[in-house]
Design an enzyme around this catalytic site. Structure first.
Site, mmCIF file in Angstrom:
data_model
loop_
_atom_site.group_PDB
_atom_site.id
_atom_site.type_symbol
_atom_site.label_atom_id
_atom_site.label_comp_id
_atom_site.label_asym_id
_atom_site.label_seq_id
_atom_site.Cartn_x
_atom_site.Cartn_y
_atom_site.Cartn_z
ATOM 1 N N CYS A 177 4.711 -0.365 -12.006
ATOM 2 C CA CYS A 177 4.887 0.567 -12.699
ATOM 3 C C CYS A 177 5.867 0.201 -13.469
ATOM 4 C CB CYS A 177 5.026 1.798 -12.226
ATOM 5 S SG CYS A 177 6.347 1.837 -10.930
ATOM 6 N N ASN A 183 -1.109 5.817 -2.068
ATOM 7 C CA ASN A 183 -2.110 6.773 -3.423
ATOM 8 C C ASN A 183 -3.368 5.360 -3.294
ATOM 9 O OD1 ASN A 183 -1.170 9.607 -3.504
ATOM 10 N ND2 ASN A 183 0.464 8.528 -4.953
ATOM 11 N N LYS A 184 -3.008 4.974 -4.504
ATOM 12 C CA LYS A 184 -3.871 3.278 -4.493
ATOM 13 C C LYS A 184 -4.649 3.034 -3.663
ATOM 14 C CE LYS A 184 -1.313 2.029 -8.286
ATOM 15 N NZ LYS A 184 -0.157 2.699 -7.738
ATOM 16 N N ASP A 239 3.889 -8.304 6.555
ATOM 17 C CA ASP A 239 3.469 -9.034 5.075
ATOM 18 C C ASP A 239 3.077 -9.476 4.382
ATOM 19 O OD1 ASP A 239 4.643 -10.734 3.163
ATOM 20 O OD2 ASP A 239 6.922 -10.643 4.068
ATOM 21 N N ALA A 248 0.807 -1.249 0.456
ATOM 22 C CA ALA A 248 -0.375 -0.130 -0.274
ATOM 23 C C ALA A 248 0.977 1.461 -0.183
ATOM 24 C CB ALA A 248 -1.263 0.044 1.071
ATOM 25 N N ALA A 249 1.742 1.561 0.755
ATOM 26 C CA ALA A 249 2.888 2.540 1.361
ATOM 27 C C ALA A 249 2.984 2.825 -0.464
ATOM 28 C CB ALA A 249 3.928 2.245 2.048
ATOM 29 N N PRO A 250 2.927 4.087 -0.727
ATOM 30 C CA PRO A 250 2.679 5.806 0.306
ATOM 31 C C PRO A 250 0.789 5.810 0.459
ATOM 32 C CG PRO A 250 4.007 6.801 -1.895
ATOM 33 C CD PRO A 250 3.620 4.418 -1.851
#
Ligand code: SAM
Length: 467
Positions: A355, A234-235, A286, A230-232
């Protein structure tokens, strides 16, 4: 040499708006020419400095020349289309030209190093690091889009354009055709100084990076979801904005890295505000160690694991970073983490994204998963294009799916379950997303039936893998 002395002044004091400063300078006879020279010297600054350093001409120059002036002269000699210093005879010009051969040799080496033929092809800060468009979304968790324009006049004053390619200067705004409440503006627009940004009512997020949350829950069918990496965040916060009005609605945001968990917490708090705190629950863990049975009511997951980042500007050409071994390692981790996500008992949709522009981390991960017996027996298929951002033209690479089927139509359909975005060309970073779906109660039996149905020519090796 007047041109160069004028440019030197402006290059040395390069703060504020360069263009305005030069065109406001009444001492200049040809501000246009000075601006073009300073601008281009700044653009190729790193390369110019590299050539100067490698050629060691500063040590041997007969005259003392400032770094700025030397950079301008080397720029015109090597990096300009004219390829010459534009001045009459002058001792400074002569001093530099005395080392022309050395400079040219280093310049050739530079081009070889970057495997380019012309100056324009050299990577620069401008073409490497800068997004062509600054994308931001209205944070609908905090503010109603209707109210947004009334409250924030900065945005309503911007002139709308029809295509993001028309965002050639500040003052313009493009409303995205694919993702609701997403907008593009010129990167030089001072978005972070706006009240809306400071209040967390807009969130800067690349367009393609908004695809996963939209693909997962544009119908608002999932009440409880997991963002596995999840980090940072945005999604995560985007996914929170797609949750239906339901007191049980939640995004579990899982993050393994301790430092990044802190960032995730801060970002989530900022995105939600006090009243909606419960929409995101951060779990420092994790993801592969979580027990799916503990999350029996999770129906949707986003898996956006660590990847080569080759779709992010400036990284694609870094061959060392993206060598085969590294990609192989990343890909096997990506398959493992996805298999874990696909094992959640009530999950009916899992969106995988990276990405990266490399097929190894994208289509080939999808192919590995679709070929996996366990994944097949769990009933997972690749969604069809009509469920996966159908309006977006650039899909997965069809030829990659030949590994699953020799039927071009099947390859096309499988590629249709994926979306790709090309860096820059599509207005932002390079990105990939694929959507796995299964119907309730789909299991091994259904899967085998499908196999038989698809194997119409009876050669036993055609398996569609899509829903
Ligand atoms: N989804 C994020 C966003 O849009 O802001 C970006 C995610 S980043 C590509 C990948 C993240 O996954 C990193 O923060 C990394 O620490 C985390 N990660 C990698 N392996 C993980 C695992 N096994 N469990 C949980 N988090 C993991």
């Amino acid at each position: 040499m007047k041109l160069y002395f004028d440019a030197e002044r402006h290059l040395k004091h390069n703060d504020g708006n360069l263009q305005k400063r030069i065109f406001d300078d009444k001492r200049l006879t040809n501000p246009k020419h000075v601006f073009a020279l300073v601008y281009s010297t700044i653009k190729y600054k790193d390369h110019i400095e590299h050539v100067i350093k490698k050629s060691r001409i500063q040590r041997d120059l007969k005259i003392k020349i400032s770094d700025a002036l030397l950079a301008l002269l080397v720029h015109d000699l090597l990096f300009s289309s004219r390829g010459r210093i534009e001045s009459g005879k002058h001792p400074i010009k002569d001093a530099v030209l005395a080392h022309k051969t050395r400079l040219q040799a280093e310049f050739i080496k530079l081009k070889l190093k970057h495997k380019v033929k012309s100056v324009e092809q050299l990577p620069t800060k401008e073409n490497d690091d800068e997004t062509p468009v600054r994308w931001f979304r209205i944070n609908t968790v905090k503010i109603d889009p209707e109210r947004f324009n009334q409250k924030h006049k900065f945005f309503s004053k911007l002139q709308p354009v029809n295509r993001f390619q028309e965002l050639t200067q500040p003052g313009l705004i493009y409303q995205d055709d694919h993702i609701p409440n997403l907008f593009g503006i010129h990167p030089k627009e001072k978005l972070s100084q706006t009240e809306a940004y400071k209040l967390g009512e807009v969130i800067i997020q690349d367009r393609a990076s908004c695809f996963p949350a939209h693909i997962l829950n544009h119908n608002k069918e999932h009440i409880k979801i997991i963002d596995a990496c999840a980090a940072p965040g945005n999604k995560t916060s985007h996914a929170a904005s797609y949750l239906p009005q339901d007191e049980n609605a939640v995004v579990y945001a899982v993050e393994r890295d301790e430092k990044r968990v802190k960032i995730l917490r801060t970002m989530s708090e900022r995105a939600l505000g006090k009243n909606k705190k419960k929409l995101i629950q951060v779990l420092h863990n994790d993801f592969t160690k979580t027990n799916p049975q503990d999350f029996a009511d999770i129906t949707g997951l986003i898996v956006d694991p660590s990847c080569s980042g080759s779709g992010i500007f400036g990284r694609a050409s870094d061959e060392e970073e993206n060598n085969d071994q590294r990609l192989e390692k990343l890909a096997s981790f990506q398959v493992v983490i996805m298999k874990h996500a696909l094992s959640f008992p009530s999950a009916s949709k899992v969106v995988y994204s990276t990405c990266s522009i490399h097929a190894e981390e994208n289509e080939r991960v999808v192919i590995d998963l679709l070929s996996d017996r366990q994944v097949q027996s769990q009933g997972w298929k690749l969604a069809t294009r009509d469920e996966v951002l159908p309006s977006w033209e650039r899909r997965g690479i069809e030829s990659e799916f030949v590994a699953l089927s020799r039927d071009p139509e099947i390859c096309k359909q499988l590629a249709g379950g994926c979306v790709r975005s090309n860096p820059k060309e599509d207005g932002g970073i390079g990105f990939f997303a694929a959507c796995f779906v299964r119907k309730k109660n789909d299991g091994a039996e259904d899967c085998e039936d499908e196999n038989e149905k698809d194997d119409e020519d009876g050669d036993g090796d055609e398996w569609s893998g899509f829903d």
